[in-house]
Structure formats: structure tokens, C-alpha cells
Design a protein around this motif. Structure first.
Motif, mmCIF file in Angstrom:
data_model
loop_
_atom_site.group_PDB
_atom_site.id
_atom_site.type_symbol
_atom_site.label_atom_id
_atom_site.label_comp_id
_atom_site.label_asym_id
_atom_site.label_seq_id
_atom_site.Cartn_x
_atom_site.Cartn_y
_atom_site.Cartn_z
ATOM 1 N N ASP A 28 53.953 66.615 43.215
ATOM 2 C CA ASP A 28 53.277 65.667 42.452
ATOM 3 C C ASP A 28 52.581 64.668 43.529
ATOM 4 O OD1 ASP A 28 54.797 62.923 43.418
ATOM 5 O OD2 ASP A 28 56.532 64.310 42.992
ATOM 6 N N ILE A 29 51.201 64.632 43.056
ATOM 7 C CA ILE A 29 49.948 64.168 43.659
ATOM 8 C C ILE A 29 49.357 62.917 42.864
ATOM 9 C CG2 ILE A 29 47.879 64.464 44.962
ATOM 10 C CD1 ILE A 29 48.554 67.494 44.881
ATOM 11 N N ALA A 30 49.556 61.704 43.452
ATOM 12 C CA ALA A 30 48.869 60.579 42.929
ATOM 13 C C ALA A 30 48.117 59.820 43.453
ATOM 14 C CB ALA A 30 50.257 59.741 42.471
ATOM 15 N N PRO A 31 46.520 60.077 43.544
ATOM 16 C CA PRO A 31 45.870 59.367 44.330
ATOM 17 C C PRO A 31 45.280 58.191 43.371
ATOM 18 C CG PRO A 31 44.428 61.194 43.169
ATOM 19 C CD PRO A 31 46.240 61.521 42.968
ATOM 20 N N GLY A 32 44.777 57.265 43.857
ATOM 21 C CA GLY A 32 44.490 55.925 43.283
ATOM 22 C C GLY A 32 43.636 55.282 43.922
ATOM 23 N N ILE A 33 42.786 54.138 43.409
ATOM 24 C CA ILE A 33 41.911 52.994 43.942
ATOM 25 C C ILE A 33 41.792 51.888 43.299
ATOM 26 C CG2 ILE A 33 39.977 53.901 42.956
ATOM 27 C CD1 ILE A 33 38.320 53.297 45.573
ATOM 28 N N ALA A 34 42.090 50.867 44.106
ATOM 29 C CA ALA A 34 41.697 49.407 43.313
ATOM 30 C C ALA A 34 40.567 48.799 44.271
ATOM 31 C CB ALA A 34 43.016 48.477 43.597
ATOM 32 N N ILE A 35 39.681 48.371 43.396
ATOM 33 C CA ILE A 35 38.550 47.658 44.022
ATOM 34 C C ILE A 35 38.597 46.171 43.552
ATOM 35 C CG2 ILE A 35 35.911 47.659 44.178
ATOM 36 C CD1 ILE A 35 35.895 50.705 43.319
ATOM 37 N N SER A 36 38.299 45.235 44.373
ATOM 38 C CA SER A 36 38.247 43.852 43.969
ATOM 39 C C SER A 36 37.258 42.940 44.705
ATOM 40 C CB SER A 36 39.611 43.118 44.755
ATOM 41 O OG SER A 36 40.772 43.763 44.081
ATOM 42 N N SER A 37 36.701 42.324 43.698
ATOM 43 C CA SER A 37 35.212 41.638 43.927
ATOM 44 C C SER A 37 35.776 40.027 44.020
ATOM 45 C CB SER A 37 34.279 41.783 42.915
ATOM 46 O OG SER A 37 33.302 41.011 43.539
ATOM 47 N N TYR A 38 35.656 39.519 45.324
ATOM 48 C CA TYR A 38 35.861 37.893 45.186
ATOM 49 C C TYR A 38 34.582 37.107 45.257
ATOM 50 C CZ TYR A 38 40.372 40.051 46.867
ATOM 51 O OH TYR A 38 41.168 40.778 47.103
ATOM 52 N N SER A 39 34.385 35.996 44.700
ATOM 53 C CA SER A 39 33.460 35.085 44.683
ATOM 54 C C SER A 39 32.952 34.663 45.927
ATOM 55 C CB SER A 39 33.699 34.149 43.575
ATOM 56 O OG SER A 39 34.655 33.252 43.989
ATOM 57 N N ASP A 40 34.283 34.349 46.806
ATOM 58 C CA ASP A 40 33.930 33.699 48.079
ATOM 59 C C ASP A 40 34.295 34.702 49.094
ATOM 60 O OD1 ASP A 40 36.693 33.752 47.359
ATOM 61 O OD2 ASP A 40 36.919 31.868 48.029
ATOM 62 N N PHE A 41 34.507 35.773 49.051
ATOM 63 C CA PHE A 41 34.719 36.951 50.171
ATOM 64 C C PHE A 41 34.029 38.185 49.558
ATOM 65 C CE2 PHE A 41 38.219 33.925 51.163
ATOM 66 C CZ PHE A 41 38.092 34.049 52.612
ATOM 67 N N ASP A 42 34.036 39.233 50.577
ATOM 68 C CA ASP A 42 33.506 40.700 50.186
ATOM 69 C C ASP A 42 34.163 41.197 49.109
ATOM 70 O OD1 ASP A 42 31.582 39.736 52.271
ATOM 71 O OD2 ASP A 42 32.706 40.913 53.627
ATOM 72 N N THR A 43 33.506 42.312 48.643
ATOM 73 C CA THR A 43 34.271 43.086 47.816
ATOM 74 C C THR A 43 34.977 44.217 48.639
ATOM 75 O OG1 THR A 43 32.684 42.901 45.977
ATOM 76 C CG2 THR A 43 33.699 45.106 45.722
ATOM 77 N N LYS A 44 36.106 44.617 48.307
ATOM 78 C CA LYS A 44 37.026 45.373 49.111
ATOM 79 C C LYS A 44 37.589 46.471 48.125
ATOM 80 C CE LYS A 44 36.777 43.506 53.083
ATOM 81 N NZ LYS A 44 36.176 44.450 54.369
ATOM 82 N N ALA A 45 37.660 47.734 48.923
ATOM 83 C CA ALA A 45 38.327 48.861 48.095
ATOM 84 C C ALA A 45 39.887 49.115 48.728
ATOM 85 C CB ALA A 45 37.598 50.258 48.172
ATOM 86 N N PHE A 46 40.764 49.568 47.970
ATOM 87 C CA PHE A 46 42.081 49.887 48.354
ATOM 88 C C PHE A 46 42.367 51.405 48.025
ATOM 89 C CE2 PHE A 46 42.092 45.509 46.781
ATOM 90 C CZ PHE A 46 42.020 44.687 47.907
ATOM 91 N N PRO A 47 41.892 52.166 48.475
ATOM 92 C CA PRO A 47 42.541 53.654 48.286
ATOM 93 C C PRO A 47 43.731 53.857 48.599
ATOM 94 C CG PRO A 47 40.986 53.871 50.006
ATOM 95 C CD PRO A 47 41.005 52.212 49.645
ATOM 96 N N GLY A 48 44.532 54.817 48.217
ATOM 97 C CA GLY A 48 45.855 55.401 48.392
ATOM 98 C C GLY A 48 46.048 56.434 48.112
ATOM 99 N N LEU A 49 47.303 57.247 48.135
ATOM 100 C CA LEU A 49 47.713 58.392 47.925
ATOM 101 C C LEU A 49 49.184 58.606 48.027
ATOM 102 C CD1 LEU A 49 47.062 61.480 47.025
ATOM 103 C CD2 LEU A 49 46.840 62.233 49.577
ATOM 104 N N ASP A 50 49.687 58.968 46.926
ATOM 105 C CA ASP A 50 51.323 59.559 47.066
ATOM 106 C C ASP A 50 51.501 60.770 46.979
ATOM 107 O OD1 ASP A 50 51.731 56.646 46.994
ATOM 108 O OD2 ASP A 50 52.056 56.504 44.940
ATOM 109 N N LEU A 51 52.212 61.508 47.658
ATOM 110 C CA LEU A 51 52.663 62.874 47.565
ATOM 111 C C LEU A 51 54.216 62.887 47.510
ATOM 112 C CD1 LEU A 51 50.239 64.116 50.369
ATOM 113 C CD2 LEU A 51 50.080 64.507 48.076
ATOM 114 N N GLY A 52 54.505 63.917 46.686
ATOM 115 C CA GLY A 52 56.045 64.308 46.562
ATOM 116 C C GLY A 52 56.438 65.794 46.662
#
Length: 599
Positions: A352-376
């Protein structure tokens, strides 16, 4: 690490022996809660611990904070009895780096992570607790830096009315009532609770009030809670010599959600509002001397969608929240956060393979991306190898940035902290024997903590350049029959090592006094229809060299006509120890409880 390697070898041999017996029983799978892709426990390719309703009932703990103490890899630093003020740490992170959720609703507080545990529910309202360790930002967003705790509330499946009373050491008195009613198209669950105590030493008295409401009507669900705590805080904050501190908190939550199914698509929209009020006095009987009042509000809307197809499961989500803080110390601030989520899970043969990403934009900080991957990789019906990797991120709290106190000073120039976390693990899961082993590694950049160069200096927040955290966790659950009843033994061990790089800091307050060695065990026994017993033991050794052993126990008697009697004893050998800020923990104490189910 030699101890850890030997322990792994022993556990693997034990596992092989049990597997060779070929008498395992497959239990009904627990579905791990997720705002998007939910999976059976055995299919998850992450380190997840479950605390079931049966374990909650048998445990000598009377609150969530005490209950989590016996989970390996969890560090609950308490101040006082019954989890009066508690901070939650996972795998060497700090209380600002751990996210608490109630039925998937994020309970993070912009003022400080000290308030993460404020709204914790009574144990009678909890179905189970899911502990997700490692990088969870791509699933939940920021603040899930080292992991997340999701509290799943009770299902409404019957009509009942229960009352419970308790009395224990330090004039600790509690009472509550829980009511549930089912309807043709839904149900309602409501509870209220009250507790007070004189405290276990000078100025540690407290008074708690709590209310909880849950309702399901067709596709709609409502969740509401309110918790108020008033307590003496002798040495809880700042210098332990400051004995006259006092605090009052109020935390409330309202969440309204819905579930819509159309063919292979499931959509779950939700509106939520979390409010927290914190009033702190440096001198309890002289409020004008130094008083802080902080009120934070977080209002949000989220929509999550799952699409099932021949290629697997696809999860899509968006969460928009607005934060407001009004404070006489920190000032008035607001922040808008927009986070988008995208993940997909493939299953190919035993992989099983589960890639994913979250992208957060803050009004007082930068926009950041959180990629990740689960493998089983599933070796058999019982064995599974897994690994995951992911980036995670946390913005400073307003306390980190702006707090000014007698012994502490915030830093408005702080940068957000980030980390790359990796993990590999092994699971053996059957009806009688479960084994989990995980190796983890986290490289943190710009880590935030309260620090000072000299003992007489004020604590001030700073960014460390790099901190590398690595460790190992092992957990065993074994069920066996004795006297025609099922007995359960759980054992866990963890080792954590922090390597501070490029830093000349002499003193750190929270992040880097983590648990170095931790050993936990619990034995649930039953030999007749009336009595059941539990005894639990934990050993902790911290990075500063301090260590302690604590033993708790409970006896539960289930009588006829809906009565239950319990006697819980904590720290039965009177161990002298502290968990945070040199606040001594209570010596041996007991609680006698009565639970009566009216219908």
C-alpha cells in the motif's frame, strides 16, 4: 541502544513463537477515524496506539491525562491530581507540537499549547482514543508536529441514564450524570460533571465544571462541550518558589457537521467554533499586583471528500479558519489560515502506498507545504512492515511571540519551526498477541523553546538552528485465558536521544528535557463474575538524569441492578517525583467511586 536491540530480539522471538502456535483469533477491526481516508487499524502504515473503552474502564486513571501516562512514547507532564493542569508531549516534542482533536475537530489554541488539554472530556463520554505518532501535518495541518491525539466520543446506541459519585484523598469529591436517548433517525447524548478538592498541598485546591452534548439526526451531527477550571497553581509556572499563583480557564466547543454519500463519493462539511478564556494571577489574594486575561476564539469551516475508484481512495479537503486573540499582556491579534489537503492510497498486491500533501497559507507567516508518504507491505494476515516520511511545521504561539512576565519574555522575531520526520516499523496483529516496533528520526530546524544562558536570567524564546531526535518504541499486548476469563498484559519501552547542533544554549525549559528511557506495563485480570483488577507500572528516566518508578492499581466490582463500585489507588508506594517545573507530584492517594445505571 544495546538494551533496545536486545529487547527487539526478545520480542521478535516471542512473536515468532506465538505465530508458530497458529491459534490466533482475528478480532473485529477498529476503523481509525480520519477526516478523509479512514482505514481499518491493521491496514494503517503508521504508528497508531488505541485505548479502547474496555481499557478505559479497567484503568486506575480517572481522567485522560492520567490515562495517557501509560502509553509508550507519550510524556504527560502534570501539575497536581486528576490532570488539573497537564501538558502533552509525543516522542520528545513539546506541548505546542502536539495536536489534540475531539471527533476530528482540532483543539489547538493560538495563545499557548498549555491549553490543549483544557477541554478534555470525561472518560464516560469517550469511546476510544487514537494516538497517531510521527509527522501528521499532511493529515491535520500545522501543530501536528510530532503527532496527534484524537478523542472519539461515545456512540449513541441505547437509552440510558447513569449517575456516578466519587470521594478520595485531599477531600476530592466528584459527581456526574450521563443521559442518552435514541430515535428513529438519530439520538442524543448529554452529560454534566462537577469536581472539587482541597488540594494535595498549599494552594493546589481546585473546582471543575463540565458539560457535554452530542446529537445525531439523519446525516447531521452536533458536538458541544464546556469546561471550566479554577485552581491554585503553587509553583506551576515561573519559579517554583512562587507559591501564590492562581488560574481560571474556560474552554468551549461547538461543531456542526454532515455526511453526504453519492455513489463512490462521500462529502463531509463542518462548521466549528472553539473559545478559550484564561485568567492568571501571580498573587491569588492580590489580583491587581499582576493579572493576565487572554480570550481566544477560533472559527472555521472545512469540507472533506473521499472518492473511491478502481485506482484506490482519494481524499480532498479544505479548512479555512480565523483566529482572534484579545489579551491585556499579549495584545490583540488575528490570523487567517487556509489549508488544503490532497492524499491518495494505492493498494497493489500486498503493497500500500499513500502519498499526500497539505498546503497552509497564513495571513502573518509564509505559505508552507507539508508533503508526506506512507508505505506498507503485508507479509501475511498478521505481519506488516511499514515506513513513512513527511515534513511538518509550526508557527509560534502568541505567548512565544509576545509574553512579558516576571521571569519570562517572548520574542517577536521568532521564525516558524519545521522538521523532516522519518519512521520505519513492524507490526504483528492477531486476536491474542500484538507487537509493534518502530524506529524514528526527526531533524528539526529553528526549533522554538524557552531558554536562558545563566540560571538567574529570564526565560526567553529562541530558535535553535538544528536538533536531531532519534529513538525506538516497542509495544506488546498479550491476552491469555486463566480461570475461564481473559487476562491482558501490555508492555512498552521507548528510548529517545536528542542531539543539539550549533547551539550554545545552557538551559532549555520544555523541548529538550524529554524522556530518555520509558518503560510501562499494565496487567488486567478477572477471576470471577464480580471483580476485575488492574495494576500498572511505569519507569521514567529523563535527559537530565532524574528517574522514578510509579505503581497504580484499581479494583472494580460489577454488582447486580446496575451498580459498579471501584477503588483506585495512585502512586501506591509513595514515590517522590516531579514531572515539570520542579512541582512535586502527590504521594499515594485513593479514589472510591460509585456508578449506578438507572436504566
Amino acid at each position: 541502544m544495546k538494551i533496545s536491540i536486545k529487547l527487539i530480539y526478545i520480542l521478535l522471538c516471542t512473536c515468532a513463537s506465538v505465530y508458530a502456535q497458529n491459534d490466533t483469533i482475528k478480532l473485529k477491526e477498529v476503523q481509525i477515524t480520519s477526516n478523509r481516508i479512514a482505514l481499518p487499524f491493521s491496514k494503517e502504515s503508521r504508528t497508531i496506539n488505541l485505548i479502547t473503552s474496555e481499557q478505559i474502564q479497567n484503568s486506575p486513571a480517572s481522567n485522560v491525562a492520567d490515562l495517557l501516562q501509560n502509553i509508550i512514547g507519550i510524556d504527560i507532564r502534570r501539575r497536581g491530581v486528576d490532570g488539573m493542569q497537564s501538558d502533552l508531549y509525543i516522542r520528545g516534542g513539546n506541548f505546542d507540537q502536539t495536536l489534540v482533536l475531539i471527533d476530528g475537530v482540532k483543539m489547538d489554541d493560538p495563545q499557548t499549547g498549555h491549553h490543549s488539554m483544557n477541554a478534555i472530556l470525561a472518560l464516560d463520554n469517550i469511546e476510544r482514543i487514537e494516538i497517531i505518532k510521527g509527522p501528521a501535518a499532511r493529515i491535520y495541518g500545522q501543530n501536528a508536529f510530532t503527532g496527534a491525539i484524537n478523542i472519539v466520543t461515545k456512540k449513541i446506541h441505547s437509552n440510558s441514564l447513569k449517575v456516578d459519585l466519587g470521594y478520595g484523598s485531599y477531600e476530592n469529591k466528584k459527581g456526574g450524570a450521563t443521559f442518552s436517548q435514541t430515535f428513529d433517525n438519530g439520538g442524543i447524548l448529554a452529560s454534566v460533571g462537577y469536581q472539587e478538592s482541597d488540594g494535595y498541598r498549599f494552594n493546589t485546591d481546585f473546582e471543575n465544571v463540565a458539560a457535554f452534548l452530542k446529537s445525531d439526526v439523519k446525516n447531521y451531527n452536533l458536538l458541544a462541550s464546556f469546561t471550566q477550571r479554577k485552581f491554585g497553581a503553587n509553583g506551576f509556572y515561573a519559579n517554583p518558589n512562587y507559591k501564590d499563583q492562581y488560574e481560571e480557564t474556560q474552554t468551549s466547543l461547538i461543531a456542526l457537521g454532515a455526511t453526504y454519500n453519492s455513489g463512490n463519493v462521500t462529502i463531509k462539511p463542518r462548521l466549528y467554533w472553539r473559545r478559550n478564556q484564561d485568567m492568571y494571577l501571580f498573587l491569588r489574594h492580590n489580583p491587581p499586583a499582576y493579572r493576565n486575561l487572554h480570550i481566544s476564539n477560533k472559527v472555521g469551516a472545512e469540507t472533506n471528500m473521499v472518492i473511491n475508484s478502481s485506482l484506490g481512495k482519494t481524499g480532498i479537503g479544505i479548512d479555512v479558519s480565523r483566529i482572534f486573540l484579545v489579551s491585556n499582556n499579549l495584545g490583540n491579534h488575528n490570523r487567517t489560515i487556509v489549508t488544503g489537503f490532497l492524499e491518495h492510497r494505492f493498494e497493489v498486491n500486498n503493497f500500500d502506498i499513500a502519498p499526500g500533501i497539505a498546503i497552509s497559507s497564513y495571513s502573518d507567516f509564509d505559505t508552507k507545504a507539508f508533503p508526506g508518504l506512507d508505505l506498507g507491505y503485508r507479509i501475511s494476515d498478521f505481519f506488516k512492515l511499514y515506513g513513512n516520511i513527511g515534513y511538518t511545521y509550526r508557527t509560534p504561539t502568541y505567548t512565544d511571540l509576545y509574553y512579558v512576565g516576571p521571569t519570562t519574555l517572548g520574542n517577536p522575531n521568532l521564525k516558524p519551526e519545521s522538521a523532516l520526520s522519518k519512521e520505519i516499523g513492524f507490526k504483528y496483529t492477531s486476536g491474542k498477541f500484538n507487537l509493534d516496533i518502530a524506529l524514528f528520526h526527526r531533524k528539526s530546524d529553528d526549533l522554538i523553546d524557552w531558554t536562558k544562558d545563566n540560571e538567574a536570567d529570564k526565560w526567553e524564546t529562541r530558535n535553535f538552528s538544528k536538533v536531531v531526535t532519534k529513538g525506538i518504541e516497542t509495544a506488546v499486548l498479550y491476552k491469555f485465558n486463566l480461570a475461564n476469563y481473559t487476562q491482558t498484559l501490555t508492555i512498552g519501552y521507548s528510548f529517545i536521544d536528542d542531539d543539539i547542533r550549533d547551539s550554545n544554549i545552557e538551559y532549555t525549559r520544555y523541548s529538550l528535557n524529554s524522556i530518555k528511557h520509558q518503560f510501562t506495563s499494565s496487567l488486567d485480570t478477572k477471576f470471577n463474575t464480580i471483580f476485575s483488577q488492574n495494576i500498572s507500572y511505569r519507569y521514567v528516566e529523563r535527559t537530565d538524569g532524574t528517574s522514578y518508578n510509579v505503581v497504580d492499581a484499581k479494583v472494580l466490582a460489577s454488582l447486580k441492578n446496575g451498580f459498579q463500585l471501584s477503588l483506585a489507588a495512585n502512586n501506591i508506594f509513595n514515590t517522590a517525583y516531579t514531572e515539570t517545573n520542579i512541582v512535586p507530584m502527590p504521594k499515594g492517594n485513593i479514589m472510591l467511586g460509585l456508578n449506578y445505571k438507572i436504566y
